[in-house]
Design a protein around this motif. Structure first.
Motif, short mmCIF file in Angstrom:
data_model
loop_
_atom_site.label_atom_id
_atom_site.label_comp_id
_atom_site.label_asym_id
_atom_site.label_seq_id
_atom_site.Cartn_x
_atom_site.Cartn_y
_atom_site.Cartn_z
N LEU A 82 -43.42 -41.62 29.57
CA LEU A 82 -42.87 -40.48 28.84
C LEU A 82 -42.43 -39.36 29.79
N ILE A 83 -43.22 -39.15 30.84
CA ILE A 83 -42.89 -38.10 31.80
C ILE A 83 -41.64 -38.46 32.60
N LEU A 84 -41.60 -39.69 33.11
CA LEU A 84 -40.52 -40.07 34.02
C LEU A 84 -39.22 -40.45 33.32
N SER A 85 -39.33 -41.15 32.20
CA SER A 85 -38.11 -41.65 31.57
C SER A 85 -37.87 -41.10 30.16
N GLY A 86 -38.89 -40.52 29.58
CA GLY A 86 -38.76 -40.04 28.21
C GLY A 86 -38.86 -41.15 27.18
N ARG A 87 -39.08 -42.37 27.65
CA ARG A 87 -39.13 -43.55 26.77
C ARG A 87 -40.54 -43.70 26.21
N ASP A 88 -40.63 -43.79 24.89
CA ASP A 88 -41.92 -44.04 24.24
C ASP A 88 -41.98 -45.51 23.90
N ILE A 89 -42.83 -46.24 24.60
CA ILE A 89 -42.91 -47.70 24.46
C ILE A 89 -43.28 -48.10 23.04
N ARG A 90 -44.00 -47.23 22.33
CA ARG A 90 -44.41 -47.55 20.96
C ARG A 90 -43.22 -47.55 20.00
N LYS A 91 -42.22 -46.78 20.32
CA LYS A 91 -41.07 -46.67 19.43
C LYS A 91 -39.87 -47.49 19.89
N GLY A 92 -39.96 -48.01 21.12
CA GLY A 92 -38.87 -48.83 21.64
C GLY A 92 -37.59 -48.05 21.86
N GLU A 93 -37.74 -46.77 22.18
CA GLU A 93 -36.56 -45.91 22.32
C GLU A 93 -36.45 -45.39 23.74
N ALA A 94 -35.29 -44.94 24.09
CA ALA A 94 -35.07 -44.29 25.39
C ALA A 94 -34.50 -42.90 25.12
N ALA A 95 -34.90 -41.97 25.98
CA ALA A 95 -34.41 -40.60 25.80
C ALA A 95 -33.07 -40.40 26.48
#
Length: 168
Positions: free
Chosen positions: A155-168
């Motif tokens: 979440l810090i480095l990529s903003g991607r939440d693995i639980r939601k399968g999304e990318a920021a």
């Protein structure tokens, strides 16, 4: 590097969940056999010990998978009214707090296992060493903590939440 860490973490989470699943199957079989045995006047000796100790595998074996899939309880009453950055910070802090809590559980259970070895503690009927199950619980808690810490790093480095399968 982060992708490799995620693969290792997912492998450990899958292994942990598999052990938990096998524990559940084993527990159901023992309960079924014990109930049938009781009906015929021949219950399984030590079934309570087996059920109690396998419950450790069931609950803590599945804990990392529960976090990985976003299955933990979350109160999101204000999530829609907060800006995206604030929600991201809250998610990071929640993941870090969860990792610290599970590391604390692992430490406490590991210390308890040391006492169990020192005092030669075992289950009531079958005399199974309690330290075996405490050490297993400690490993499962560490896997959960590592998964939560990795989620915070992602979440810090990529903003991607693995639980939601999304990318920021």
């Amino acid at each position: 590097m982060l992708i490799a860490m995620r693969k290792v973490a997912d492998g450990l989470i899958a292994l942990s969940a598999t052990v938990g699943s096998l524990g559940l199957i084993f527990e159901v079989v023992i309960i079924l056999a014990d109930v049938i045995g009781r009906a015929f006047g021949a219950p399984i000796y030590g079934s309570q010990d087996i059920i109690t100790m396998s419950m450790v595998m069931v609950v803590f074996g599945a804990m990392a998978l529960c976090d990985r899939q976003g299955g933990h309880i979350a109160v999101d009453l204000f999530e829609r009214s907060y800006p995206a950055l604030m929600n991201r910070v809250i998610d990071i802090l929640a993941a870090l707090l969860g990792a610290v809590i599970f590391m604390g559980i692992a430490y406490a259970i590991n210390e308890s296992a040391k006492l169990s070895v020192m005092l030669n503690l075992s289950t009531n009927l079958l005399r199974l060493p309690k330290a075996w199950f405490q050490n297993g619980l400690s490993v499962f808690a560490l896997i959960t903590a590592a998964g939560m810490a990795l989620r915070a790093i992602e979440l810090i480095l990529s903003g991607r939440d693995i639980r939601k399968g999304e990318a920021a």
